[in-house]
Design an enzyme around this catalytic site. Sequence first.
Site, PDB file in Angstrom:
ATOM      1  N   PHE A   1       0.369 -46.254 -18.208  1.00 44.89           N
ATOM      2  CA  PHE A   1       1.294 -45.741 -17.719  1.00 44.89           C
ATOM      3  C   PHE A   1       2.642 -47.612 -18.456  1.00 44.89           C
ATOM      4  O   PHE A   1       2.701 -47.790 -17.571  1.00 44.89           O
ATOM      5  CB  PHE A   1       2.018 -45.825 -16.431  1.00 44.89           C
ATOM      6  CG  PHE A   1       3.087 -44.921 -16.618  1.00 44.89           C
ATOM      7  CD1 PHE A   1       3.824 -43.849 -16.720  1.00 44.89           C
ATOM      8  CD2 PHE A   1       4.389 -46.006 -15.930  1.00 44.89           C
ATOM      9  CE1 PHE A   1       4.970 -43.065 -17.131  1.00 44.89           C
ATOM     10  CE2 PHE A   1       5.896 -45.265 -16.623  1.00 44.89           C
ATOM     11  CZ  PHE A   1       6.237 -43.524 -16.618  1.00 44.89           C
TER      12      PHE A   1
ATOM     13  N   ASP B   1       1.719 -55.514 -19.097  1.00 47.66           N
ATOM     14  CA  ASP B   1       2.869 -54.793 -18.938  1.00 47.66           C
ATOM     15  C   ASP B   1       3.185 -54.751 -17.283  1.00 47.66           C
ATOM     16  O   ASP B   1       1.917 -54.357 -16.349  1.00 47.66           O
ATOM     17  CB  ASP B   1       2.720 -53.849 -18.843  1.00 47.66           C
ATOM     18  CG  ASP B   1       3.758 -52.472 -18.197  1.00 47.66           C
ATOM     19  OD1 ASP B   1       4.632 -53.032 -17.303  1.00 47.66           O
ATOM     20  OD2 ASP B   1       3.989 -51.571 -18.665  1.00 47.66           O
TER      21      ASP B   1
ATOM     22  N   LYS C   1      11.407 -53.202 -12.923  1.00 49.89           N
ATOM     23  CA  LYS C   1      11.262 -52.957 -11.132  1.00 49.89           C
ATOM     24  C   LYS C   1      11.558 -54.048 -10.815  1.00 49.89           C
ATOM     25  O   LYS C   1      13.711 -53.889 -10.506  1.00 49.89           O
ATOM     26  CB  LYS C   1       9.732 -52.367 -11.376  1.00 49.89           C
ATOM     27  CG  LYS C   1       9.845 -50.951 -11.779  1.00 49.89           C
ATOM     28  CD  LYS C   1       8.459 -50.312 -11.052  1.00 49.89           C
ATOM     29  CE  LYS C   1       8.463 -48.950 -11.498  1.00 49.89           C
ATOM     30  NZ  LYS C   1       7.659 -48.670 -12.445  1.00 49.89           N
TER      31      LYS C   1
HETATM   32  C1  LIG Z   1       7.790 -48.039 -14.129  1.00 49.47           C
HETATM   33  C2  LIG Z   1       6.707 -48.423 -15.342  1.00 49.47           C
HETATM   34  C3  LIG Z   1       6.791 -48.978 -16.484  1.00 49.47           C
HETATM   35  C4  LIG Z   1       8.844 -48.026 -17.077  1.00 49.47           C
HETATM   36  O1  LIG Z   1       9.831 -48.448 -16.320  1.00 49.47           O
HETATM   37  P1  LIG Z   1      10.976 -47.190 -16.273  1.00 49.47           P
HETATM   38  O2  LIG Z   1      12.038 -48.268 -15.577  1.00 49.47           O
HETATM   39  O3  LIG Z   1      10.873 -46.613 -15.954  1.00 49.47           O
HETATM   40  O4  LIG Z   1      11.422 -46.802 -17.809  1.00 49.47           O
HETATM   41  C5  LIG Z   1       6.498 -48.777 -17.618  1.00 49.47           C
HETATM   42  N1  LIG Z   1       5.607 -49.345 -17.411  1.00 49.47           N
HETATM   43  C6  LIG Z   1       5.067 -49.554 -15.786  1.00 49.47           C
HETATM   44  C7  LIG Z   1       3.864 -50.580 -15.434  1.00 49.47           C
HETATM   45  C8  LIG Z   1       5.331 -48.989 -14.217  1.00 49.47           C
HETATM   46  O5  LIG Z   1       5.420 -48.880 -13.076  1.00 49.47           O
END
Ligand SMILES: *Cc1c(COP(=O)(O)O)cnc(C)c1O
Length: 399
Positions: free
Chosen positions: A138, A223, A252
Amino acid sequence: MVNYLDLEKKYGAQNYKPLPVVIAKGEGCWVWDTEGKKYLDMLASYSAVNQGHRHPTIIAAAMDQLGKITVTSRAFVNDQMGRFLKKSAELAGYEQALPMNTGAEAVESAIKMARKWGEKVKGIAKDQCNIIVCSNNFHGRTITIVTFSTEAQYREGFGPFTPGFRVAPFGNAEALEALIDENTCAILVEPIQGEGGVIIPPQGYLKALREIATRNHVLLMFDEIQVGLGRTGKMFCFEHENAKPDVLILAKALGGGVYPVSIVLADRAIMSVFTPGDHGSTFGGNPMAAAIGIASLDVLINEKLPERAETLGNYFSEQLRKIPCPAVKEIRSKGMMIGVEIKPEFGNARRFCEALMDRGILCKETHITTIRFTPPLVITKEELDWALERITEVFKELC
Ligand SMILES: *Cc1c(COP(=O)(O)O)cnc(C)c1O
């Protein structure tokens, strides 16, 4: 009285299916609904609220900045952004930083950077770059990012997609290396998969990816939007295996639960593929975001939240494992990142989340079968014990 659930149903795009709780206030680990009922927040907005709701230091920084200047655009220099970039870069051990707003934007930025590096530095022919990603990933919701999702629903109806991605099975470094060819510019991986159901790769996987990337002259990009910034018991997840990536993506908790703030970190040799006009964002690096970003990092550092995540997360998962419950298939945890997988014959994890909500605990299922417990890292042992009592009751009741 206003029915907020109906309002959202009537006027909102129905792209979410929230638990039926209407939150009106929050402080620390707690939130209150419109009727004043109190809940322990054990989701923490998917780790956007690692520092707790309305942390006083972060709110003070935001209030202070509100009284000065909030948005300047990158047409001019502001007096906050440089300090924020320095702080982020030095904390993670990189030379430079690229500020964005949301996680998906930061991932897109990293993909653009990797492709341009592939062409300009590695010498891959025009439009021939490929990037290796992992199954069950994700990384966000843009067209390019859902291109390489292996979740059918995330892609269904959204094509045509972006070429240039290859999917390796998550957790298998050998299979990933086999997909690399001379046109591979990067590997993009979550060190632990969050949305994928709190999936922890085998010990040594991150280190193996580091070696594979170096051996094949491709960029390793992690990520850490969800698992970075203290969540797993280290400030950065890559520290567990001393596997520093070439490109680190954060978001985040970088905004301290107050504001969307994201960043891409890399050394100058990579970051310098961007020249003026190549890439941008109207709000990226605005003084409001930068001031909040600095305060958010300060809180993580000064309150030793990674260490808290380690000790209290381990305590919490140990206690969870002691609860007798035939419905639990597996408990996966790293620091304060905890997934409880429910056996399919005991129904969806949502059933458990709804029962927990009735008892004053908010959490959310991921991937139908897994309850994710990721409370704010400021949570205390007493609060965890409070939660454990109620979780025990729910497990008893639903098993
Ligand atoms: C939440 C998340 C995203 C996307 O972040 P948004 O601010 O919602 O666009 C990308 N990668 C990971 C691992 C995430 O948990």
